[in-house]
Design an enzyme around this catalytic site. Structure first.
Site, PDB file in Angstrom:
ATOM      1  N   THR A  14     -35.593 -15.124 -56.300  1.00 22.78           N
ATOM      2  CA  THR A  14     -37.028 -15.024 -56.553  1.00 22.78           C
ATOM      3  C   THR A  14     -37.581 -16.373 -56.944  1.00 22.78           C
ATOM      4  O   THR A  14     -36.892 -17.178 -57.563  1.00 22.78           O
ATOM      5  CB  THR A  14     -37.335 -13.998 -57.668  1.00 22.78           C
ATOM      6  OG1 THR A  14     -38.755 -13.897 -57.826  1.00 22.78           O
ATOM      7  CG2 THR A  14     -36.726 -14.390 -59.002  1.00 22.78           C
ATOM      8  N   LYS A  19     -40.272 -12.550 -63.123  1.00 22.59           N
ATOM      9  CA  LYS A  19     -39.192 -11.618 -62.757  1.00 22.59           C
ATOM     10  C   LYS A  19     -37.858 -12.108 -63.297  1.00 22.59           C
ATOM     11  O   LYS A  19     -37.102 -11.348 -63.901  1.00 22.59           O
ATOM     12  CB  LYS A  19     -39.066 -11.526 -61.226  1.00 22.59           C
ATOM     13  CG  LYS A  19     -40.053 -10.656 -60.520  1.00 22.59           C
ATOM     14  CD  LYS A  19     -39.618 -10.592 -59.043  1.00 22.59           C
ATOM     15  CE  LYS A  19     -40.579  -9.855 -58.173  1.00 22.59           C
ATOM     16  NZ  LYS A  19     -40.159  -9.870 -56.758  1.00 22.59           N
ATOM     17  N   GLU A  46     -39.524 -15.553 -45.485  1.00 22.12           N
ATOM     18  CA  GLU A  46     -40.752 -14.819 -45.128  1.00 22.12           C
ATOM     19  C   GLU A  46     -40.546 -13.327 -45.326  1.00 22.12           C
ATOM     20  O   GLU A  46     -39.566 -12.769 -44.828  1.00 22.12           O
ATOM     21  CB  GLU A  46     -41.080 -15.092 -43.668  1.00 22.12           C
ATOM     22  CG  GLU A  46     -42.127 -16.179 -43.524  1.00 22.12           C
ATOM     23  CD  GLU A  46     -42.901 -16.001 -42.243  1.00 22.12           C
ATOM     24  OE1 GLU A  46     -43.930 -15.296 -42.280  1.00 22.12           O
ATOM     25  OE2 GLU A  46     -42.432 -16.535 -41.224  1.00 22.12           O
ATOM     26  N   ASP A  75     -37.668  -6.713 -54.812  1.00 19.77           N
ATOM     27  CA  ASP A  75     -38.991  -6.579 -54.210  1.00 19.77           C
ATOM     28  C   ASP A  75     -39.674  -5.425 -54.913  1.00 19.77           C
ATOM     29  O   ASP A  75     -39.083  -4.349 -55.091  1.00 19.77           O
ATOM     30  CB  ASP A  75     -38.926  -6.339 -52.701  1.00 19.77           C
ATOM     31  CG  ASP A  75     -40.224  -6.790 -52.042  1.00 19.77           C
ATOM     32  OD1 ASP A  75     -40.496  -8.003 -52.039  1.00 19.77           O
ATOM     33  OD2 ASP A  75     -40.998  -5.920 -51.575  1.00 19.77           O
ATOM     34  N   SER A  76     -40.893  -5.649 -55.330  1.00 20.90           N
ATOM     35  CA  SER A  76     -41.519  -4.670 -56.215  1.00 20.90           C
ATOM     36  C   SER A  76     -43.024  -4.656 -56.007  1.00 20.90           C
ATOM     37  O   SER A  76     -43.577  -5.523 -55.321  1.00 20.90           O
ATOM     38  CB  SER A  76     -41.173  -5.002 -57.670  1.00 20.90           C
ATOM     39  OG  SER A  76     -41.314  -6.383 -57.915  1.00 20.90           O
ATOM     40  N   PHE A 156     -46.844  -9.725 -66.837  1.00 17.43           N
ATOM     41  CA  PHE A 156     -47.458 -10.510 -65.759  1.00 17.43           C
ATOM     42  C   PHE A 156     -48.088  -9.541 -64.770  1.00 17.43           C
ATOM     43  O   PHE A 156     -48.017  -8.317 -64.919  1.00 17.43           O
ATOM     44  CB  PHE A 156     -46.410 -11.407 -65.074  1.00 17.43           C
ATOM     45  CG  PHE A 156     -45.406 -10.667 -64.227  1.00 17.43           C
ATOM     46  CD1 PHE A 156     -44.321 -10.033 -64.797  1.00 17.43           C
ATOM     47  CD2 PHE A 156     -45.554 -10.591 -62.838  1.00 17.43           C
ATOM     48  CE1 PHE A 156     -43.394  -9.349 -64.029  1.00 17.43           C
ATOM     49  CE2 PHE A 156     -44.625  -9.917 -62.055  1.00 17.43           C
ATOM     50  CZ  PHE A 156     -43.538  -9.288 -62.660  1.00 17.43           C
ATOM     51  N   GLY A 157     -48.705 -10.094 -63.744  1.00 18.32           N
ATOM     52  CA  GLY A 157     -49.228  -9.269 -62.651  1.00 18.32           C
ATOM     53  C   GLY A 157     -50.181  -8.179 -63.137  1.00 18.32           C
ATOM     54  O   GLY A 157     -51.122  -8.443 -63.898  1.00 18.32           O
TER      55      GLY A 157
HETATM   56  P1  ITT Z   1     -40.573 -13.179 -55.048  1.00 21.21           P
HETATM   57  O1  ITT Z   1     -40.865 -12.580 -53.684  1.00 21.21           O
HETATM   58  O2  ITT Z   1     -40.303 -14.649 -54.997  1.00 21.21           O
HETATM   59  O3  ITT Z   1     -39.507 -12.416 -55.786  1.00 21.21           O
HETATM   60  P2  ITT Z   1     -43.202 -12.112 -55.737  1.00 21.21           P
HETATM   61  O4  ITT Z   1     -43.961 -12.067 -57.023  1.00 21.21           O
HETATM   62  O5  ITT Z   1     -43.945 -12.534 -54.495  1.00 21.21           O
HETATM   63  O6  ITT Z   1     -41.912 -13.044 -55.965  1.00 21.21           O
HETATM   64  P3  ITT Z   1     -42.889  -9.480 -54.596  1.00 21.21           P
HETATM   65  O7  ITT Z   1     -43.116  -9.907 -53.197  1.00 21.21           O
HETATM   66  O8  ITT Z   1     -41.821  -8.468 -54.883  1.00 21.21           O
HETATM   67  O9  ITT Z   1     -42.522 -10.718 -55.521  1.00 21.21           O
HETATM   68  O10 ITT Z   1     -44.283  -8.952 -55.185  1.00 21.21           O
HETATM   69  C1  ITT Z   1     -44.288  -8.383 -56.438  1.00 21.21           C
HETATM   70  C2  ITT Z   1     -45.721  -8.236 -56.931  1.00 21.21           C
HETATM   71  O11 ITT Z   1     -45.888  -6.910 -57.457  1.00 21.21           O
HETATM   72  C3  ITT Z   1     -45.976  -9.177 -58.093  1.00 21.21           C
HETATM   73  O12 ITT Z   1     -46.463 -10.426 -57.641  1.00 21.21           O
HETATM   74  C4  ITT Z   1     -46.970  -8.382 -58.911  1.00 21.21           C
HETATM   75  O13 ITT Z   1     -48.263  -8.513 -58.345  1.00 21.21           O
HETATM   76  C5  ITT Z   1     -46.496  -6.946 -58.717  1.00 21.21           C
HETATM   77  N1  ITT Z   1     -45.487  -6.578 -59.723  1.00 21.21           N
HETATM   78  C6  ITT Z   1     -44.158  -6.348 -59.504  1.00 21.21           C
HETATM   79  N2  ITT Z   1     -43.523  -6.079 -60.649  1.00 21.21           N
HETATM   80  C7  ITT Z   1     -44.452  -6.150 -61.612  1.00 21.21           C
HETATM   81  C8  ITT Z   1     -44.406  -5.998 -63.008  1.00 21.21           C
HETATM   82  O14 ITT Z   1     -43.263  -5.766 -63.647  1.00 21.21           O
HETATM   83  N3  ITT Z   1     -45.538  -6.114 -63.691  1.00 21.21           N
HETATM   84  C9  ITT Z   1     -46.703  -6.386 -63.068  1.00 21.21           C
HETATM   85  N4  ITT Z   1     -46.843  -6.578 -61.759  1.00 21.21           N
HETATM   86  C10 ITT Z   1     -45.713  -6.460 -61.023  1.00 21.21           C
END
Ligand code: ITT
Length: 205
Positions: A14, A19, A46, A75-76, A156-157
């Protein structure tokens, strides 16, 4: 003088530092977590899949081709009932700019304005890979409801907008230890660690 045993390392595929920090906090002294920021030569993977499993597999396999040892990918995302499951796998770019959490939250607030159906869940799929091949996958989720404005500065997020079931504060307001006990990521990670313990004890490095 006694020396501490070397901790096995776990490479986490990641570039999202939140994360990897959560994963390190949950693993404690079991593993030293190294994310993609420690490996400037790692390729950009990608995320062309349309499911969490496809994208986690792409990330885990892609990075494990470039490094020795186990690689874990996460992936989340957030699934919102009133939006038919969106943003789902597109959670990180929902607001129009990849990884911009402020824009993502602003769009979610806009789309949810006036809606009484507030149910949502975070989902996480983790994949463990070695030598370019996925070996196992694990899913975790946490149900909850959405607030209509952000609350709290933790996590976050989408965390400031998400109240997990059984609580009345958002993940942004709750202590990190609470989130790390019941989150989608915690639930997937517990299974991944149990799988490693059962299938590859002492062979993690
Ligand atoms: P990597 O692909 O590099 O791991 P990313 O942040 O782009 O980083 P994802 O493609 O899995 O990862 O997208 C995950 C998104 O989902 C993340 O950017 C948040 O917007 C949301 N998300 C996932 N887990 C979360 C959490 O624990 N709390 C809040 N938002 C979360």
């Amino acid at each position: 003088m006694a020396t501490m045993p070397l901790q096995p390392r776990l490479i986490v595929a990641t570039r999202n530092p939140h994360k990897s920090a959560e994963i390190q906090a949950m693993l404690g002294y079991r593993f030293t977590v190294l994310d993609a920021t420690h490996f400037p030569n790692f390729p950009e993977i990608e995320e062309t899949g349309s499911t969490f499993l496809e994208n986690a597999t792409l990330k885990a396999e892609g990075i494990s081709r470039c490094v020795d040892g186990w690689v874990l990918a996460d992936d989340s995302g957030l699934e919102v009932d009133a939006l038919g499951g969106a943003p789902g796998v597109w959670s990180s770019s929902f607001g129009g700019e990849e990884g911009n959490h402020t824009m993502n939250n602003a769009r979610l607030i806009r789309e949810m304005a006036g809606k009484t159906e507030r149910g949502a869940r975070f989902r996480c799929t983790m994949v463990l890979a070695k030598d370019g091949t996925a070996q196992a996958d694990f899913c975790g989720s946490v149900e909850g409801t959405l607030t209509d404005s952000p609350r709290g500065t933790g996590g976050f997020g989408y965390d400031p907008l998400f109240i997990p079931e059984g609580y009345d504060q958002t993940f942004g307001e709750l202590a990190a230890a609470v989130k790390n006990h019941l989150s989608h990521r915690a639930r997937a990670l517990q299974q991944a660690v149990s799988w490693l313990d059962a299938n590859h004890p002492k062979k993690i490095i």
